[in-house]
Scaffold this motif. Structure first.
Motif, mmCIF file in Angstrom:
data_model
loop_
_atom_site.group_PDB
_atom_site.id
_atom_site.type_symbol
_atom_site.label_atom_id
_atom_site.label_comp_id
_atom_site.label_asym_id
_atom_site.label_seq_id
_atom_site.Cartn_x
_atom_site.Cartn_y
_atom_site.Cartn_z
ATOM 1 N N ARG A 117 34.362 43.806 45.564
ATOM 2 C CA ARG A 117 34.983 42.765 46.393
ATOM 3 C C ARG A 117 34.350 42.749 47.781
ATOM 4 N NH1 ARG A 117 41.004 44.273 45.604
ATOM 5 N NH2 ARG A 117 40.119 44.961 43.624
ATOM 6 N N ASP A 118 34.101 41.544 48.286
ATOM 7 C CA ASP A 118 33.300 41.416 49.515
ATOM 8 C C ASP A 118 34.105 40.904 50.714
ATOM 9 O OD1 ASP A 118 33.726 38.820 48.757
ATOM 10 O OD2 ASP A 118 31.611 38.230 48.680
ATOM 11 N N HIS A 119 35.402 41.149 50.719
ATOM 12 C CA HIS A 119 36.230 40.630 51.821
ATOM 13 C C HIS A 119 35.820 41.219 53.174
ATOM 14 C CE1 HIS A 119 38.558 39.279 48.481
ATOM 15 N NE2 HIS A 119 38.964 40.487 48.167
ATOM 16 N N THR A 120 35.406 42.478 53.163
ATOM 17 C CA THR A 120 35.037 43.113 54.432
ATOM 18 C C THR A 120 33.843 42.399 55.059
ATOM 19 O OG1 THR A 120 35.767 45.204 53.526
ATOM 20 C CG2 THR A 120 34.381 45.321 55.491
ATOM 21 N N GLU A 121 32.830 42.126 54.228
ATOM 22 C CA GLU A 121 31.635 41.468 54.735
ATOM 23 C C GLU A 121 31.994 40.091 55.296
ATOM 24 O OE1 GLU A 121 32.094 43.263 51.980
ATOM 25 O OE2 GLU A 121 30.270 43.399 50.818
#
Ligand code: S3P
Length: 451
Positions: free
Chosen positions: A202-206
């Protein structure tokens, strides 16, 4: 550690689930929004925050470290951050309750600033491995002293580095928590900190770091690996975050509608980030009638309303590459598989063994209690679907998703299914029972409901 009182809940065969449901805000995004708000200078506002115990524990930890976080009367959360590297020593231990995401992300934040904090959690969290996060953070200069069961367990004392050093780290397990912890530590580290992820998580941080003005880049390497690099000592700018509905919570209502006859449920504002949509893709492969309508963007994430109708499901083979995009959804996928015609093989589930419980074992034991034929081969779970006898009490092992999955199964089983303890549902989906009951599901704390 506080004494935990169990509270059972029972689900009975239901039909005709109907209506519009908005499940609470996404847990991953809620943790990240609070943390990035606390690391910015100025006011971040958050609407749709998941007000579950896991996220509230992160909010309390950030307050203890110096951020100001308040909920307005209209439900909007206001965060006034300290800036990157601006935290102070907390006066008391930081208690993360049941939340692996909360503690692992906060370990990253603490790792690169001169702060000392004692970190604790409940019995489930104290049994989970922290070494996967601690190993890279120790390379950056953080120190960890545990008085837990083993050196990589909570509780323990984290001492952040006075002079953190940047690293380039290849993830040995596909874990967004580990990736995020390192990137967050990189924010207060001079130079460039990089994470190489061989498989996408999951790429929510980016996405969110970009939104807060961080200098973060992603570069595709050989064989689909991605290198994500963040530049340290760049000030974050506060912003308004809208949290979309959590696809991992929507999953229970989606499967409930599919396996309960004569149902049509609409799930509103569900996030459809491609790193999170593995369950919906798999259910559609199984023959599920799910339509996404009104697709739109909400604060950098794609969302849609999902219209779900009762469906005749068939078993499928779920490839291991899909696991990171639906890692939290396997318990409820096993429920769909139990109600499907034929065999479903879910491959490559090793990570399920280190979630809030050993989810592979907990799912298998629950299926056995409910009379569903299944087996575990290595890291694969194989379920032979059909009619579900039910008539069982399932142990939830302090795991919210085990509780919700087996209550969902109870809606389609011939006899009721009771979960021994539903309290942990409050960690991620506090209004689960109310929302499903309002849609027509027969879920009740009253043991008489079993007759
Ligand atoms: C999460 C990542 C996943 C997931 C968890 C939330 C996150 O864990 O299971 O519920 O917010 O980064 P892993 O990173 O351990 O796979």
């Amino acid at each position: 550690m506080s004494v935990h009182t169990k509270s059972p809940l029972t689900a009975c065969r239901s039909r005709g689930l109907a209506g519009n449901i908005r499940v609470p805000g996404d847990k991953s995004i809620s943790h990240r929004a609070l943390i990035l708000g606390a690391l910015s200078v100025g006011e971040t506002t958050i609407t749709g925050l998941l007000e579950g115990d896991d996220v509230l524990a992160t909010a309390d930890a950030l307050k203890a470290l110096g951020a100001s976080i308040e909920r307005g009367d209209d439900g909007t959360w206001h965060v006034h951050g300290t800036g990157v590297g601006g935290f102070q020593d907390p006066r008391a231990p930081l208690d993360f309750g049941n939340a692996g995401t909360g503690v692992r992300l906060m370990m990253g934040v603490l790792a690169s600033q001169p702060v000392t904090a004692r970190l604790t959690g409940d019995a489930s969290l104290s049994g989970r491995p922290m070494g996967r996060v601690l190993a890279p953070l120790q390379r950056m200069g953080a120190q960890w002293q545990s008085d837990g069961e083993t050196a990589d367990r909570l509780p323990g004392i984290m001492k952040g580095a006075e002079a953190p050093v940047p690293i380039t780290y290849t993830l040995p397990v596909a874990s967004a928590q580990v990736k995020t912890a390192i990137l967050l530590a990189g924010l207060n580290t001079p130079g460039i900190t990089s994470v190489i992820e061989p498989k996408p998580t999951r790429d929510h941080t980016e996405r969110m770091l970009k939104g807060f003005g961080a200098d973060i880049r992603s570069q595709t390497l050989e064989r689909g690996a991605v290198q994500i690099s963040v530049k340290g000592h760049v000030e974050l700018s506060p912003r308004a975050v809208q949290v979309p509905a959590d696809p991992s919570s929507a999953a229970f209502a989606i499967v409930a509608a599919l396996i309960t006859p004569d149902s049509e449920l609409t799930l509103c504002d569900v996030m459809l980030n491609p790193t999170r949509d593995g369950l919906v893709r798999t259910l559609i492969d199984m023959g599920a009638d799910i339509n996404s309508v009104n697709r739109r963007d909400a604060g950098g994430e794609e969302i849609a309303d999902l219209v779900v109708r009762s469906s005749k499901l068939r078993g499928v083979d779920v490839p291991p590459e899909r696991a990171p995009s639906m890692i939290d959804e396997y318990p409820v996928l096993a429920v769909a598989a139990a109600c499907a015609a034929g065999t479903t093989r879910m491959r490559g589930l090793a990570e399920l063994r280190v979630k809030e419980s050993d989810r592979l074992a907990a799912v298998a034991t629950g299926l056995a209690a409910a009379g569903v034929a299944h087996r575990i081969e290595g890291d694969d779970l194989i379920v032979d679907g059909g009619t579900v006898p039910g008539g069982a009490t399932v142990a939830t092992h302090m795991d919210h998703r085990i509780a919700m999955a087996f209550l969902t199964l109870g809606l389609a089983a011939e006899s009721p299914i009771t979960v021994d303890d539903a309290t942990m549902i409050a960690t991620s989906f506090p209004d689960f029972e109310t929302l499903l009951r309002n849609a027509g599901a027969q879920i009740s704390a009253d043991p008489e409901a079993r007759s």
